[in-house]
Design a protein around this motif. Structure first.
Motif, short mmCIF file in Angstrom:
data_model
loop_
_atom_site.label_atom_id
_atom_site.label_comp_id
_atom_site.label_asym_id
_atom_site.label_seq_id
_atom_site.Cartn_x
_atom_site.Cartn_y
_atom_site.Cartn_z
N PHE A 197 -3.93 4.01 5.62
CA PHE A 197 -4.49 4.58 4.40
C PHE A 197 -3.51 5.59 3.79
O PHE A 197 -3.28 5.60 2.57
CB PHE A 197 -5.83 5.25 4.69
N VAL A 198 -2.92 6.45 4.64
CA VAL A 198 -1.97 7.45 4.16
C VAL A 198 -0.76 6.78 3.55
O VAL A 198 -0.24 7.19 2.50
CB VAL A 198 -1.55 8.40 5.31
N THR A 199 -0.27 5.72 4.19
CA THR A 199 0.87 4.98 3.67
C THR A 199 0.55 4.36 2.32
O THR A 199 1.36 4.40 1.39
CB THR A 199 1.29 3.88 4.66
N ALA A 200 -0.65 3.77 2.22
CA ALA A 200 -1.07 3.15 0.96
C ALA A 200 -1.17 4.19 -0.15
O ALA A 200 -0.76 3.94 -1.30
CB ALA A 200 -2.41 2.44 1.14
N ILE A 201 -1.70 5.37 0.18
CA ILE A 201 -1.78 6.47 -0.80
C ILE A 201 -0.38 6.83 -1.30
O ILE A 201 -0.16 7.07 -2.49
CB ILE A 201 -2.45 7.71 -0.18
N GLY A 202 0.58 6.84 -0.36
CA GLY A 202 1.96 7.19 -0.74
C GLY A 202 2.54 6.19 -1.73
O GLY A 202 3.06 6.57 -2.78
N PHE A 203 2.44 4.90 -1.41
CA PHE A 203 2.99 3.87 -2.30
C PHE A 203 2.26 3.85 -3.64
O PHE A 203 2.87 3.72 -4.70
CB PHE A 203 2.91 2.50 -1.64
N ALA A 204 0.92 3.95 -3.61
CA ALA A 204 0.14 3.92 -4.84
C ALA A 204 0.40 5.17 -5.69
O ALA A 204 0.38 5.10 -6.92
CB ALA A 204 -1.34 3.79 -4.52
N SER A 205 0.64 6.29 -5.02
CA SER A 205 0.86 7.54 -5.75
C SER A 205 2.18 7.53 -6.52
O SER A 205 2.33 8.26 -7.50
CB SER A 205 0.83 8.74 -4.79
N VAL A 206 3.15 6.72 -6.06
CA VAL A 206 4.38 6.57 -6.83
C VAL A 206 4.05 6.08 -8.24
O VAL A 206 4.60 6.56 -9.23
CB VAL A 206 5.35 5.59 -6.13
N LYS A 207 3.12 5.14 -8.33
CA LYS A 207 2.72 4.58 -9.62
C LYS A 207 1.83 5.55 -10.40
O LYS A 207 1.97 5.70 -11.61
CB LYS A 207 2.00 3.25 -9.43
#
Length: 454
Positions: A197-207
Protein backbone atom coordinates in the motif's frame (compact mmCIF):
# COMPACT_ATOMS: atom_id res chain seq x y z
CA UNK A 1 18.14 44.21 -8.79
CA UNK A 2 15.60 42.66 -11.10
CA UNK A 3 12.59 43.66 -9.11
CA UNK A 4 13.42 47.38 -9.05
CA UNK A 5 12.46 47.79 -12.71
CA UNK A 6 9.18 45.91 -12.51
CA UNK A 7 5.83 47.31 -11.44
CA UNK A 8 3.88 45.69 -8.58
CA UNK A 9 0.48 45.32 -10.22
CA UNK A 10 -0.74 41.80 -9.31
CA UNK A 11 -3.08 41.71 -6.29
CA UNK A 12 -4.11 38.72 -4.16
CA UNK A 13 -6.91 37.71 -6.53
CA UNK A 14 -4.52 37.81 -9.51
CA UNK A 15 -1.82 35.84 -7.68
CA UNK A 16 -4.31 33.21 -6.50
CA UNK A 17 -5.90 32.85 -9.92
CA UNK A 18 -2.49 32.45 -11.58
CA UNK A 19 -1.52 29.76 -9.06
CA UNK A 20 -4.79 27.87 -9.41
CA UNK A 21 -4.84 27.89 -13.21
CA UNK A 22 -1.26 26.61 -13.24
CA UNK A 23 -2.14 23.88 -10.70
CA UNK A 24 -5.18 22.51 -12.52
CA UNK A 25 -4.34 22.52 -16.19
CA UNK A 26 -4.64 19.19 -17.94
CA UNK A 27 -3.04 17.36 -14.99
CA UNK A 28 -6.01 16.06 -12.98
CA UNK A 29 -7.97 15.04 -16.06
CA UNK A 30 -5.06 13.01 -17.44
CA UNK A 31 -3.71 11.62 -14.14
CA UNK A 32 -7.09 10.71 -12.61
CA UNK A 33 -7.24 7.27 -14.29
CA UNK A 34 -3.48 6.81 -13.77
CA UNK A 35 -3.81 7.29 -10.01
CA UNK A 36 -6.78 4.91 -9.81
CA UNK A 37 -4.89 2.29 -11.80
CA UNK A 38 -1.78 2.51 -9.61
CA UNK A 39 -3.78 2.26 -6.37
CA UNK A 40 -6.13 -0.31 -7.96
CA UNK A 41 -8.90 0.22 -5.44
CA UNK A 42 -11.48 2.68 -4.09
CA UNK A 43 -8.84 3.99 -1.67
CA UNK A 44 -7.13 5.89 -4.53
CA UNK A 45 -8.40 9.12 -2.94
CA UNK A 46 -5.64 8.81 -0.33
CA UNK A 47 -3.06 9.55 -3.05
CA UNK A 48 -4.74 12.90 -3.68
CA UNK A 49 -4.79 13.64 0.06
CA UNK A 50 -1.07 12.77 0.24
CA UNK A 51 -0.31 15.17 -2.62
CA UNK A 52 -2.25 17.95 -0.91
CA UNK A 53 -0.47 17.34 2.41
CA UNK A 54 2.97 17.54 0.82
CA UNK A 55 1.98 20.70 -1.06
CA UNK A 56 0.75 22.38 2.13
CA UNK A 57 3.90 21.50 4.06
CA UNK A 58 6.18 22.60 1.23
CA UNK A 59 4.20 25.83 0.79
CA UNK A 60 5.39 26.84 4.27
CA UNK A 61 8.97 26.78 2.97
CA UNK A 62 7.99 28.77 -0.12
CA UNK A 63 6.01 31.25 2.00
CA UNK A 64 8.93 32.05 4.30
CA UNK A 65 11.32 32.54 1.40
CA UNK A 66 8.80 34.25 -0.90
CA UNK A 67 7.77 36.78 1.73
CA UNK A 68 11.40 37.47 2.72
CA UNK A 69 12.68 37.80 -0.87
CA UNK A 70 9.79 38.99 -3.08
CA UNK A 71 11.73 39.21 -6.32
CA UNK A 72 11.33 37.90 -9.85
CA UNK A 73 12.87 34.47 -10.24
CA UNK A 74 11.63 32.64 -7.14
CA UNK A 75 13.97 29.77 -6.29
CA UNK A 76 16.88 31.42 -8.11
CA UNK A 77 16.94 34.15 -5.47
CA UNK A 78 16.04 31.79 -2.60
CA UNK A 79 19.01 29.51 -3.29
CA UNK A 80 21.37 32.44 -3.73
CA UNK A 81 20.28 34.07 -0.47
CA UNK A 82 20.15 30.91 1.65
CA UNK A 83 23.45 29.36 0.56
CA UNK A 84 25.38 32.63 0.37
CA UNK A 85 25.56 35.18 -2.43
CA UNK A 86 29.33 34.99 -2.84
CA UNK A 87 29.96 31.28 -2.27
CA UNK A 88 27.88 28.12 -2.59
CA UNK A 89 24.81 30.19 -3.43
CA UNK A 90 26.38 30.99 -6.80
CA UNK A 91 26.54 27.31 -7.69
CA UNK A 92 23.06 26.47 -6.36
CA UNK A 93 21.34 29.37 -8.09
CA UNK A 94 23.14 28.55 -11.33
CA UNK A 95 22.01 24.91 -11.08
CA UNK A 96 18.42 26.07 -10.62
CA UNK A 97 18.52 28.19 -13.76
CA UNK A 98 20.26 25.31 -15.56
CA UNK A 99 17.51 22.81 -14.72
CA UNK A 100 14.80 25.43 -15.31
CA UNK A 101 15.96 25.87 -18.89
CA UNK A 102 15.25 22.14 -19.33
CA UNK A 103 12.30 21.34 -17.09
CA UNK A 104 10.29 24.56 -17.58
CA UNK A 105 9.81 23.88 -21.29
CA UNK A 106 8.99 20.26 -20.34
CA UNK A 107 6.20 21.49 -18.04
CA UNK A 108 4.81 23.74 -20.74
CA UNK A 109 5.14 20.98 -23.34
CA UNK A 110 3.35 18.46 -21.07
CA UNK A 111 0.32 20.74 -20.87
CA UNK A 112 0.30 21.41 -24.62
CA UNK A 113 0.66 17.68 -25.37
CA UNK A 114 -2.20 16.98 -22.94
CA UNK A 115 -4.25 19.59 -24.76
CA UNK A 116 -3.74 17.77 -28.06
CA UNK A 117 -4.53 14.47 -26.32
CA UNK A 118 -7.99 15.63 -25.20
CA UNK A 119 -8.55 17.55 -28.44
CA UNK A 120 -8.53 14.19 -30.24
CA UNK A 121 -11.81 13.34 -28.48
CA UNK A 122 -13.46 16.04 -30.57
CA UNK A 123 -11.45 15.49 -33.75
CA UNK A 124 -9.46 12.25 -34.02
CA UNK A 125 -5.88 13.22 -34.83
CA UNK A 126 -3.02 11.43 -36.49
CA UNK A 127 0.36 11.62 -34.74
CA UNK A 128 1.44 14.41 -37.08
CA UNK A 129 -1.65 16.54 -36.50
CA UNK A 130 -1.41 15.94 -32.76
CA UNK A 131 2.08 17.48 -32.85
CA UNK A 132 0.79 20.39 -34.95
CA UNK A 133 -1.90 21.14 -32.36
CA UNK A 134 0.45 20.93 -29.35
CA UNK A 135 3.00 23.19 -31.06
CA UNK A 136 0.33 25.70 -32.06
CA UNK A 137 -0.81 25.95 -28.42
CA UNK A 138 2.68 27.00 -27.32
CA UNK A 139 2.93 29.60 -30.09
CA UNK A 140 -0.45 31.12 -29.20
CA UNK A 141 0.50 31.30 -25.51
CA UNK A 142 3.67 33.25 -26.32
CA UNK A 143 1.63 35.66 -28.43
CA UNK A 144 -0.85 36.22 -25.57
CA UNK A 145 1.94 36.79 -23.03
CA UNK A 146 3.74 39.29 -25.22
CA UNK A 147 2.12 42.24 -23.45
CA UNK A 148 1.99 44.28 -20.23
CA UNK A 149 1.57 42.45 -16.90
CA UNK A 150 -1.62 44.40 -16.04
CA UNK A 151 -3.39 42.93 -19.08
CA UNK A 152 -2.09 39.47 -18.16
CA UNK A 153 -3.61 39.80 -14.68
CA UNK A 154 -7.03 40.37 -16.25
CA UNK A 155 -6.59 37.43 -18.63
CA UNK A 156 -5.65 35.19 -15.69
CA UNK A 157 -8.95 35.97 -13.93
CA UNK A 158 -10.93 35.03 -17.06
CA UNK A 159 -9.05 31.73 -17.32
CA UNK A 160 -9.44 31.07 -13.59
CA UNK A 161 -13.21 31.49 -14.05
CA UNK A 162 -13.13 28.82 -16.78
CA UNK A 163 -11.23 26.48 -14.41
CA UNK A 164 -13.79 26.91 -11.63
CA UNK A 165 -16.79 26.53 -13.95
CA UNK A 166 -15.39 23.31 -15.42
CA UNK A 167 -14.75 21.72 -12.04
CA UNK A 168 -18.11 22.88 -10.68
CA UNK A 169 -19.93 21.36 -13.64
CA UNK A 170 -18.18 18.02 -13.14
CA UNK A 171 -18.82 18.06 -9.40
CA UNK A 172 -22.40 19.24 -9.83
CA UNK A 173 -23.08 16.50 -12.36
CA UNK A 174 -21.94 13.83 -9.91
CA UNK A 175 -24.03 15.28 -7.09
CA UNK A 176 -27.12 15.44 -9.32
CA UNK A 177 -26.58 11.81 -10.29
CA UNK A 178 -27.52 10.90 -6.72
CA UNK A 179 -24.66 8.54 -5.81
CA UNK A 180 -22.08 11.12 -4.76
CA UNK A 181 -21.30 9.78 -1.27
CA UNK A 182 -20.87 6.16 -2.33
CA UNK A 183 -17.10 6.40 -3.06
CA UNK A 184 -16.53 7.91 0.39
CA UNK A 185 -18.50 5.14 2.13
CA UNK A 186 -16.41 2.50 0.35
CA UNK A 187 -13.04 4.26 0.48
CA UNK A 188 -11.51 1.67 2.83
CA UNK A 189 -12.88 -1.41 1.08
CA UNK A 190 -10.07 -3.91 0.53
CA UNK A 191 -7.38 -1.68 2.02
CA UNK A 192 -4.34 -3.27 3.69
CA UNK A 193 -1.89 -0.99 5.44
CA UNK A 194 1.24 -2.84 4.37
CA UNK A 195 4.38 -2.30 2.28
CA UNK A 196 2.44 -2.77 -0.96
CA UNK A 197 0.00 0.00 0.00
CA UNK A 198 2.83 2.40 0.91
CA UNK A 199 4.60 1.63 -2.37
CA UNK A 200 1.39 2.20 -4.33
CA UNK A 201 0.87 5.54 -2.54
CA UNK A 202 4.39 6.53 -3.57
CA UNK A 203 3.93 5.75 -7.27
CA UNK A 204 0.42 7.25 -7.38
CA UNK A 205 1.57 10.36 -5.52
CA UNK A 206 4.07 11.10 -8.30
CA UNK A 207 1.05 11.67 -10.54
CA UNK A 208 -1.10 13.45 -7.96
CA UNK A 209 1.74 15.77 -6.89
CA UNK A 210 2.26 16.66 -10.56
CA UNK A 211 -1.35 17.88 -10.59
CA UNK A 212 -0.70 20.11 -7.54
CA UNK A 213 2.51 21.68 -8.87
CA UNK A 214 2.13 25.40 -9.45
CA UNK A 215 1.03 26.53 -5.97
CA UNK A 216 4.36 28.41 -5.78
CA UNK A 217 4.11 30.08 -9.20
CA UNK A 218 3.49 33.42 -7.50
CA UNK A 219 7.07 33.34 -6.16
CA UNK A 220 8.43 33.55 -9.70
CA UNK A 221 6.45 36.79 -10.06
CA UNK A 222 7.52 38.17 -6.66
CA UNK A 223 8.68 41.48 -8.14
CA UNK A 224 5.20 42.14 -9.56
CA UNK A 225 3.04 41.27 -6.51
CA UNK A 226 1.32 43.98 -4.44
CA UNK A 227 2.04 43.69 -0.67
CA UNK A 228 4.14 40.54 -1.25
CA UNK A 229 4.89 39.73 2.40
CA UNK A 230 1.21 38.94 2.91
CA UNK A 231 -0.15 38.14 -0.54
CA UNK A 232 2.51 35.59 -1.52
CA UNK A 233 1.82 33.22 1.42
CA UNK A 234 -1.95 33.83 1.31
CA UNK A 235 -2.20 33.09 -2.40
CA UNK A 236 -0.35 29.79 -1.98
CA UNK A 237 -2.41 28.49 0.93
CA UNK A 238 -5.67 29.63 -0.64
CA UNK A 239 -4.70 27.92 -3.89
CA UNK A 240 -3.82 24.60 -2.24
CA UNK A 241 -6.91 24.50 -0.03
CA UNK A 242 -9.23 25.43 -2.89
CA UNK A 243 -7.70 23.01 -5.38
CA UNK A 244 -7.61 20.15 -2.86
CA UNK A 245 -11.33 20.45 -2.20
CA UNK A 246 -12.06 20.66 -5.92
CA UNK A 247 -9.81 17.71 -6.81
CA UNK A 248 -11.30 15.44 -4.16
CA UNK A 249 -14.85 16.36 -5.09
CA UNK A 250 -14.10 15.91 -8.80
CA UNK A 251 -12.63 12.44 -8.23
CA UNK A 252 -15.55 11.45 -6.03
CA UNK A 253 -17.99 12.79 -8.60
CA UNK A 254 -16.42 10.85 -11.48
CA UNK A 255 -16.26 7.47 -9.71
CA UNK A 256 -19.79 7.93 -8.37
CA UNK A 257 -20.93 7.73 -12.01
CA UNK A 258 -18.22 5.53 -13.57
CA UNK A 259 -17.03 2.73 -11.23
CA UNK A 260 -13.35 3.04 -10.33
CA UNK A 261 -12.46 -0.27 -12.03
CA UNK A 262 -13.82 1.17 -15.31
CA UNK A 263 -12.52 4.72 -14.84
CA UNK A 264 -8.91 3.50 -14.52
CA UNK A 265 -8.97 2.25 -18.11
CA UNK A 266 -10.80 5.26 -19.62
CA UNK A 267 -8.80 7.26 -22.15
CA UNK A 268 -11.02 10.35 -21.86
CA UNK A 269 -12.47 9.84 -18.40
CA UNK A 270 -14.10 13.29 -18.05
CA UNK A 271 -15.69 13.07 -21.49
CA UNK A 272 -16.92 9.53 -20.73
CA UNK A 273 -18.29 10.76 -17.40
CA UNK A 274 -20.34 13.51 -19.03
CA UNK A 275 -21.41 11.18 -21.86
CA UNK A 276 -22.89 8.85 -19.23
CA UNK A 277 -24.65 11.73 -17.48
CA UNK A 278 -25.98 13.94 -20.26
CA UNK A 279 -25.18 12.49 -23.68
CA UNK A 280 -22.73 13.27 -26.51
CA UNK A 281 -23.37 17.02 -26.78
CA UNK A 282 -22.58 17.58 -23.10
CA UNK A 283 -19.52 15.32 -23.41
CA UNK A 284 -18.17 17.50 -26.22
CA UNK A 285 -18.97 20.67 -24.26
CA UNK A 286 -17.09 19.52 -21.15
CA UNK A 287 -14.19 18.43 -23.35
CA UNK A 288 -14.03 21.99 -24.70
CA UNK A 289 -13.89 23.33 -21.15
CA UNK A 290 -11.10 20.88 -20.29
CA UNK A 291 -9.19 22.24 -23.27
CA UNK A 292 -9.68 25.81 -22.04
CA UNK A 293 -8.37 24.79 -18.61
CA UNK A 294 -5.34 23.09 -20.20
CA UNK A 295 -4.67 26.20 -22.26
CA UNK A 296 -4.92 28.36 -19.14
CA UNK A 297 -2.34 26.17 -17.41
CA UNK A 298 0.18 26.61 -20.23
CA UNK A 299 -0.48 30.35 -20.03
CA UNK A 300 0.20 30.54 -16.30
CA UNK A 301 3.27 28.26 -16.33
CA UNK A 302 4.91 30.11 -19.21
CA UNK A 303 4.28 33.44 -17.48
CA UNK A 304 6.03 32.32 -14.29
CA UNK A 305 8.97 30.50 -15.84
CA UNK A 306 9.78 33.32 -18.24
CA UNK A 307 10.81 35.42 -15.22
CA UNK A 308 13.51 32.99 -14.02
CA UNK A 309 16.22 33.47 -16.71
CA UNK A 310 15.39 37.20 -16.62
CA UNK A 311 16.06 37.39 -12.87
CA UNK A 312 19.34 35.50 -13.19
CA UNK A 313 20.52 37.66 -16.09
CA UNK A 314 19.51 40.89 -14.32
CA UNK A 315 21.61 39.68 -11.39
CA UNK A 316 24.64 39.17 -13.63
CA UNK A 317 24.63 35.38 -13.31
CA UNK A 318 23.26 34.52 -16.76
CA UNK A 319 23.57 35.72 -20.35
CA UNK A 320 22.90 39.51 -20.37
CA UNK A 321 20.47 39.31 -23.28
CA UNK A 322 17.90 37.61 -21.00
CA UNK A 323 17.83 40.70 -18.76
CA UNK A 324 16.23 42.82 -21.47
CA UNK A 325 12.74 44.18 -20.82
CA UNK A 326 10.38 45.12 -23.63
CA UNK A 327 10.73 48.90 -24.20
CA UNK A 328 6.96 49.48 -24.10
CA UNK A 329 5.46 46.52 -22.23
CA UNK A 330 8.21 46.28 -19.58
CA UNK A 331 8.21 42.45 -19.61
CA UNK A 332 11.17 40.04 -20.15
CA UNK A 333 10.51 39.33 -23.81
CA UNK A 334 13.81 37.55 -24.63
CA UNK A 335 13.32 35.10 -21.77
CA UNK A 336 9.69 34.55 -22.82
CA UNK A 337 10.63 33.86 -26.44
CA UNK A 338 13.42 31.44 -25.48
CA UNK A 339 11.35 29.41 -23.00
CA UNK A 340 8.47 29.32 -25.47
CA UNK A 341 10.75 28.29 -28.32
CA UNK A 342 12.27 25.35 -26.42
CA UNK A 343 8.81 24.31 -25.22
CA UNK A 344 7.63 24.32 -28.83
CA UNK A 345 10.42 21.92 -29.79
CA UNK A 346 9.75 19.65 -26.80
CA UNK A 347 6.03 19.54 -27.65
CA UNK A 348 6.96 18.05 -31.00
CA UNK A 349 9.47 15.52 -29.67
CA UNK A 350 8.03 13.92 -26.52
CA UNK A 351 5.03 11.95 -25.29
CA UNK A 352 3.06 12.93 -22.19
CA UNK A 353 3.97 9.71 -20.36
CA UNK A 354 7.67 10.54 -20.78
CA UNK A 355 7.61 13.96 -19.16
CA UNK A 356 5.52 13.77 -15.94
CA UNK A 357 8.03 11.74 -13.90
CA UNK A 358 10.96 13.51 -15.59
CA UNK A 359 9.63 16.91 -14.50
CA UNK A 360 9.62 15.89 -10.83
CA UNK A 361 12.96 14.07 -10.97
CA UNK A 362 14.58 17.13 -12.54
CA UNK A 363 13.45 19.66 -9.99
CA UNK A 364 13.21 17.84 -6.63
CA UNK A 365 16.92 17.83 -5.72
CA UNK A 366 17.94 21.31 -6.86
CA UNK A 367 14.70 23.13 -6.14
CA UNK A 368 12.45 21.61 -3.47
CA UNK A 369 14.99 19.81 -1.26
CA UNK A 370 17.84 22.29 -1.70
CA UNK A 371 15.82 25.38 -0.84
CA UNK A 372 14.31 23.62 2.20
CA UNK A 373 17.83 22.92 3.46
CA UNK A 374 18.79 26.48 2.58
CA UNK A 375 15.94 27.87 4.69
CA UNK A 376 17.21 25.96 7.73
CA UNK A 377 20.70 27.37 7.18
CA UNK A 378 19.39 30.90 6.73
CA UNK A 379 17.15 30.80 9.80
CA UNK A 380 20.11 29.69 11.91
CA UNK A 381 22.35 32.39 10.46
CA UNK A 382 19.87 35.25 10.81
CA UNK A 383 18.26 33.99 14.01
CA UNK A 384 14.69 34.43 12.73
CA UNK A 385 15.25 38.11 11.87
CA UNK A 386 13.73 39.53 8.67
CA UNK A 387 11.07 36.91 7.92
CA UNK A 388 7.59 38.48 7.49
CA UNK A 389 6.07 34.98 7.47
CA UNK A 390 7.21 32.31 9.92
CA UNK A 391 5.89 28.76 9.80
CA UNK A 392 4.58 27.12 12.98
CA UNK A 393 6.68 24.42 14.68
CA UNK A 394 9.83 25.28 12.73
CA UNK A 395 11.90 23.33 11.69
CA UNK A 396 9.70 20.19 11.84
CA UNK A 397 7.66 21.05 8.69
CA UNK A 398 10.90 21.58 6.77
CA UNK A 399 12.31 18.20 7.78
CA UNK A 400 9.00 16.57 6.91
CA UNK A 401 8.96 18.23 3.48
CA UNK A 402 12.51 17.01 2.76
CA UNK A 403 11.65 13.40 3.72
CA UNK A 404 8.48 13.42 1.63
CA UNK A 405 10.27 14.86 -1.40
CA UNK A 406 12.91 12.12 -1.15
CA UNK A 407 10.10 9.55 -1.07
CA UNK A 408 8.53 11.07 -4.19
CA UNK A 409 11.92 11.23 -5.93
CA UNK A 410 12.58 7.53 -5.33
CA UNK A 411 9.06 6.73 -6.53
CA UNK A 412 9.76 8.29 -9.95
CA UNK A 413 11.99 5.26 -10.69
CA UNK A 414 15.75 4.76 -10.77
CA UNK A 415 16.05 5.77 -14.44
CA UNK A 416 14.45 9.15 -13.76
CA UNK A 417 16.50 9.63 -10.58
CA UNK A 418 19.68 8.83 -12.50
CA UNK A 419 18.66 11.24 -15.25
CA UNK A 420 18.02 14.03 -12.75
CA UNK A 421 21.35 13.47 -11.00
CA UNK A 422 23.21 13.33 -14.32
CA UNK A 423 21.66 16.61 -15.52
CA UNK A 424 22.62 18.24 -12.20
CA UNK A 425 26.22 16.97 -12.41
CA UNK A 426 26.56 18.27 -15.98
CA UNK A 427 25.23 21.63 -14.79
CA UNK A 428 27.80 21.66 -11.98
CA UNK A 429 30.61 20.96 -14.47
CA UNK A 430 29.40 23.80 -16.70
CA UNK A 431 29.31 26.13 -13.69
CA UNK A 432 32.86 25.28 -12.59
CA UNK A 433 34.16 25.81 -16.15
CA UNK A 434 32.40 29.18 -16.25
CA UNK A 435 33.64 30.07 -12.76
CA UNK A 436 37.20 29.16 -13.71
CA UNK A 437 37.10 31.38 -16.78
CA UNK A 438 35.47 34.33 -14.96
CA UNK A 439 37.46 33.69 -11.75
CA UNK A 440 34.32 33.34 -9.62
CA UNK A 441 33.75 31.16 -6.56
CA UNK A 442 35.57 28.90 -5.85
CA UNK A 443 38.29 30.18 -8.22
CA UNK A 444 38.20 33.85 -7.33
CA UNK A 445 41.56 35.57 -6.95
CA UNK A 446 42.24 36.44 -3.31
CA UNK A 447 43.59 39.85 -2.50
CA UNK A 448 47.16 39.30 -1.31
CA UNK A 449 49.23 42.03 0.34
CA UNK A 450 51.72 43.82 -1.91
CA UNK A 451 55.09 44.80 -0.42
CA UNK A 452 54.71 48.24 -2.00
CA UNK A 453 51.61 48.86 0.13
CA UNK A 454 53.68 48.99 3.30
Amino acid sequence: MAESTQKRSLKLIHATSINMTDMVGIGPFITLPMVIGMMNGPFFLYAWVAGAFLSMIDAMVWSELGAAFPMAGGSYNFLKETFGKEKLGKLMSFLFVWQTMIQAPLVIASASIGFAYYFSYLFPLTLLWSKVVSGAVVVLIVVLLYRKIEAIGKISIVMWTAVILTLFWIIGGGIAHGNFLSPIRHINDGINLNYAFVTAIGFASVKSVYSYLGYYNVCHLGGEIVNPSKNIPRSMFLSIIGITVLYLMMNISVVSVIPWNEAKDSKFVISAFMLELAGPLAAKAVTCLVLIVAFASVFSATLGYSRVPYAAAADGAFFPVFAKLHPKGNFPYVSLLFIGGVAFVFSLLFKLSEVISAILAMRILVQFIAQAIGLILLRRKKKNVGFPFKMPFFPLPVYLAILMWFFILISTGYIMVLGGITATLIGAIVYFIKARIKKEWPFQVKNTPNILDY
